[in-house]
Design a protein around this motif. Structure first.
Motif, PDB file in Angstrom:
ATOM      1  N   PHE A 100       0.840  -1.204   0.000  1.00  0.00           N
ATOM      2  CA  PHE A 100       0.000   0.000   0.000  1.00  0.00           C
ATOM      3  C   PHE A 100       0.873   1.250   0.000  1.00  0.00           C
ATOM      4  N   TYR A 101       0.218   2.376  -0.260  1.00  0.00           N
ATOM      5  CA  TYR A 101       0.838   3.696  -0.128  1.00  0.00           C
ATOM      6  C   TYR A 101       0.213   4.433   1.061  1.00  0.00           C
ATOM      7  N   VAL A 102       1.004   5.282   1.701  1.00  0.00           N
ATOM      8  CA  VAL A 102       0.490   6.254   2.665  1.00  0.00           C
ATOM      9  C   VAL A 102       0.837   7.649   2.143  1.00  0.00           C
ATOM     10  N   VAL A 103      -0.166   8.504   2.095  1.00  0.00           N
ATOM     11  CA  VAL A 103       0.029   9.885   1.660  1.00  0.00           C
ATOM     12  C   VAL A 103      -0.453  10.802   2.766  1.00  0.00           C
ATOM     13  N   THR A 104       0.405  11.705   3.217  1.00  0.00           N
ATOM     14  CA  THR A 104      -0.048  12.743   4.142  1.00  0.00           C
ATOM     15  C   THR A 104      -0.056  14.068   3.416  1.00  0.00           C
ATOM     16  N   VAL A 105      -1.069  14.885   3.709  1.00  0.00           N
ATOM     17  CA  VAL A 105      -1.274  16.105   2.931  1.00  0.00           C
ATOM     18  C   VAL A 105      -1.780  17.233   3.816  1.00  0.00           C
ATOM     19  N   TYR A 106      -1.326  18.422   3.507  1.00  0.00           N
ATOM     20  CA  TYR A 106      -1.860  19.646   4.097  1.00  0.00           C
ATOM     21  C   TYR A 106      -2.402  20.481   2.940  1.00  0.00           C
ATOM     22  N   ARG A 136      -3.946   2.980  -8.861  1.00  0.00           N
ATOM     23  CA  ARG A 136      -3.864   2.001  -9.950  1.00  0.00           C
ATOM     24  C   ARG A 136      -2.719   1.021  -9.710  1.00  0.00           C
ATOM     25  N   GLU A 137      -1.770   1.389  -8.861  1.00  0.00           N
ATOM     26  CA  GLU A 137      -0.636   0.506  -8.567  1.00  0.00           C
ATOM     27  C   GLU A 137      -0.898  -0.372  -7.341  1.00  0.00           C
ATOM     28  N   LYS A 138      -1.419   0.243  -6.272  1.00  0.00           N
ATOM     29  CA  LYS A 138      -1.724  -0.491  -5.032  1.00  0.00           C
ATOM     30  C   LYS A 138      -2.621   0.393  -4.181  1.00  0.00           C
ATOM     31  N   PRO A 139      -3.291  -0.172  -3.172  1.00  0.00           N
ATOM     32  CA  PRO A 139      -4.221   0.635  -2.369  1.00  0.00           C
ATOM     33  C   PRO A 139      -3.529   1.808  -1.675  1.00  0.00           C
ATOM     34  N   VAL A 140      -4.328   2.847  -1.429  1.00  0.00           N
ATOM     35  CA  VAL A 140      -3.829   4.105  -0.872  1.00  0.00           C
ATOM     36  C   VAL A 140      -4.519   4.396   0.458  1.00  0.00           C
ATOM     37  N   ILE A 141      -3.735   4.858   1.427  1.00  0.00           N
ATOM     38  CA  ILE A 141      -4.246   5.464   2.656  1.00  0.00           C
ATOM     39  C   ILE A 141      -3.786   6.910   2.633  1.00  0.00           C
ATOM     40  N   ALA A 142      -4.728   7.835   2.519  1.00  0.00           N
ATOM     41  CA  ALA A 142      -4.410   9.261   2.450  1.00  0.00           C
ATOM     42  C   ALA A 142      -4.972   9.954   3.680  1.00  0.00           C
ATOM     43  N   CYS A 143      -4.171  10.808   4.293  1.00  0.00           N
ATOM     44  CA  CYS A 143      -4.623  11.452   5.515  1.00  0.00           C
ATOM     45  C   CYS A 143      -4.109  12.877   5.591  1.00  0.00           C
ATOM     46  N   GLY A 144      -4.767  13.650   6.449  1.00  0.00           N
ATOM     47  CA  GLY A 144      -4.274  14.988   6.717  1.00  0.00           C
ATOM     48  C   GLY A 144      -5.378  16.005   6.860  1.00  0.00           C
ATOM     49  N   ASP A 145      -4.951  17.250   6.896  1.00  0.00           N
ATOM     50  CA  ASP A 145      -5.855  18.387   6.972  1.00  0.00           C
ATOM     51  C   ASP A 145      -6.284  18.725   5.550  1.00  0.00           C
ATOM     52  N   LEU A 146      -7.500  18.343   5.192  1.00  0.00           N
ATOM     53  CA  LEU A 146      -8.009  18.581   3.843  1.00  0.00           C
ATOM     54  C   LEU A 146      -8.708  19.931   3.726  1.00  0.00           C
ATOM     55  N   ASN A 147      -8.800  20.664   4.824  1.00  0.00           N
ATOM     56  CA  ASN A 147      -9.299  22.039   4.819  1.00  0.00           C
ATOM     57  C   ASN A 147     -10.683  22.165   4.188  1.00  0.00           C
ATOM     58  N   GLU A 209     -14.398  24.848  23.943  1.00  0.00           N
ATOM     59  CA  GLU A 209     -15.127  24.437  25.136  1.00  0.00           C
ATOM     60  C   GLU A 209     -16.581  24.124  24.808  1.00  0.00           C
ATOM     61  N   ARG A 210     -17.162  24.900  23.904  1.00  0.00           N
ATOM     62  CA  ARG A 210     -18.558  24.704  23.502  1.00  0.00           C
ATOM     63  C   ARG A 210     -18.684  23.777  22.291  1.00  0.00           C
ATOM     64  N   ASN A 211     -17.557  23.255  21.817  1.00  0.00           N
ATOM     65  CA  ASN A 211     -17.505  22.316  20.697  1.00  0.00           C
ATOM     66  C   ASN A 211     -18.151  22.884  19.429  1.00  0.00           C
ATOM     67  N   ILE A 212     -17.805  24.118  19.114  1.00  0.00           N
ATOM     68  CA  ILE A 212     -18.243  24.744  17.860  1.00  0.00           C
ATOM     69  C   ILE A 212     -17.128  24.504  16.848  1.00  0.00           C
ATOM     70  N   GLY A 213     -17.185  23.362  16.200  1.00  0.00           N
ATOM     71  CA  GLY A 213     -16.049  22.949  15.391  1.00  0.00           C
ATOM     72  C   GLY A 213     -16.371  22.550  13.968  1.00  0.00           C
ATOM     73  N   TRP A 214     -15.320  22.108  13.289  1.00  0.00           N
ATOM     74  CA  TRP A 214     -15.372  21.620  11.910  1.00  0.00           C
ATOM     75  C   TRP A 214     -14.629  20.286  11.849  1.00  0.00           C
ATOM     76  N   ARG A 215     -15.114  19.350  11.054  1.00  0.00           N
ATOM     77  CA  ARG A 215     -14.351  18.121  10.789  1.00  0.00           C
ATOM     78  C   ARG A 215     -13.660  18.298   9.452  1.00  0.00           C
ATOM     79  N   ILE A 216     -12.370  18.616   9.512  1.00  0.00           N
ATOM     80  CA  ILE A 216     -11.628  18.890   8.275  1.00  0.00           C
ATOM     81  C   ILE A 216     -10.365  18.024   8.157  1.00  0.00           C
ATOM     82  N   ASP A 217     -10.140  17.141   9.132  1.00  0.00           N
ATOM     83  CA  ASP A 217      -8.998  16.226   9.105  1.00  0.00           C
ATOM     84  C   ASP A 217      -9.529  14.810   8.876  1.00  0.00           C
TER      85      ASP A 217
END
Length: 254
Positions: A100-106, A136-147, A209-217
């Motif tokens: 597999f591949y691992v890709v980290t991205v900002y 196309r070569e092998k499975p990918v695991i991609a992670c990071g802050d996708l904004n 504290e009030r959990n006013i957030g975004w899921r962007i990672d």
């Protein structure tokens, strides 16, 4: 195997707050990916032990962007940028393993005034094409802050934020295209209806504290790894950055 991704918003600051090293040791990741290191070469010595190899992609601009990967599984190959080694903002690292591949991205921010949105959209197309070529070569695991908060469920105040940087129709559409190209949002795959789980909070008073957030990672994986996902979680109790770590467990052999 356990994978972790964390936008630390300045690795030295996160370490100095006493947050990074205790979490790193406790989470016991096979591969630990970091975004927004905000470092140049030689500016930090991390005491994470000889079991982990360290790979860094520094931005040319000091105190800006930057990514890193710490892995205890030796990679076959390491690439920077879109595989061409050209990455002046230090945004992408790819590790190739036997199966597999691992890709980290900002991912670039469109900026508050959306002045960088056209560049962002071009970058999204290039990133999607890059991941598809790897897939196309092998499975990918991609992670990071996708904004980007992809769906309304991924942001606390969807109506008032629509059209803002990170929640424009264009950015959300690019995320839809990426998933449609053969990738799975692992957290949503396991928790399709869970609300109030976020990975980033503004630094304004009492927002976290009030959990006013975004899921962007995110952790994204190739479709053919969907049935191998064992767990996907958000460690929102971990402080030290305006983002929190995200964790993926997959039934894989390197």
């Amino acid at each position: 195997m356990r994978f972790v991704s964390w936008n630390v918003n300045g690795l030295r600051a996160c370490v100095n707050k006493g947050a990074f090293l205790p979490y790193f040791e406790s989470v016991d990741a096979d591969v630990f990916c970091v975004q927004e290191t905000k470092l140049q070469a030689g500016q930090i010595q991390l005491p994470i032990g000889e079991a982990y190899q360290q790979f860094w992609n520094y931005a040319e601009r000091k105190g800006y962007s930057g990514t890193a990967v710490f892995t205890r599984i030796p990679p076959l190959d390491v690439r920077y940028g879109f595989g061409d080694g050209i990455d002046p903002e230090g945004r992408i690292i790819t590790l190739e393993f036997p199966s597999f591949y691992v890709v980290t991205v900002y991912t670039p921010n469109a900026k508050r005034d959306l002045s960088r949105l056209p560049y962002r959209l071009e970058w999204e197309d290039a990133f999607r094409a890059y991941l598809c070529a790897l897939d196309r070569e092998k499975p990918v695991i991609a992670c990071g802050d996708l904004n980007v908060a992809h769906q309304e469920i991924d942001i606390k105040n969807a109506k008032s934020n629509r059209g803002n940087s990170g929640f424009t129709d264009e950015e959300r559409g690019k995320m839809t295209e990426l998933l449609g190209a053969g990738f799975v949002d692992t957290f949503r795959a396991l928790h399709p209806d869970v609300t109030d789980k976020y990975t980033w909070w503004s630094n304004m008073p009492r927002v976290r504290e009030r959990n006013i957030g975004w899921r962007i990672d995110y952790f994204l994986v190739s479709d053919r790894l969907r049935e191998r996902i064992l767990g996907a979680r958000i460690d929102d109790h971990v402080l030290g950055s305006d983002h929190c770590p995200v964790v993926l467990e997959v039934d894989l052999k390197a």
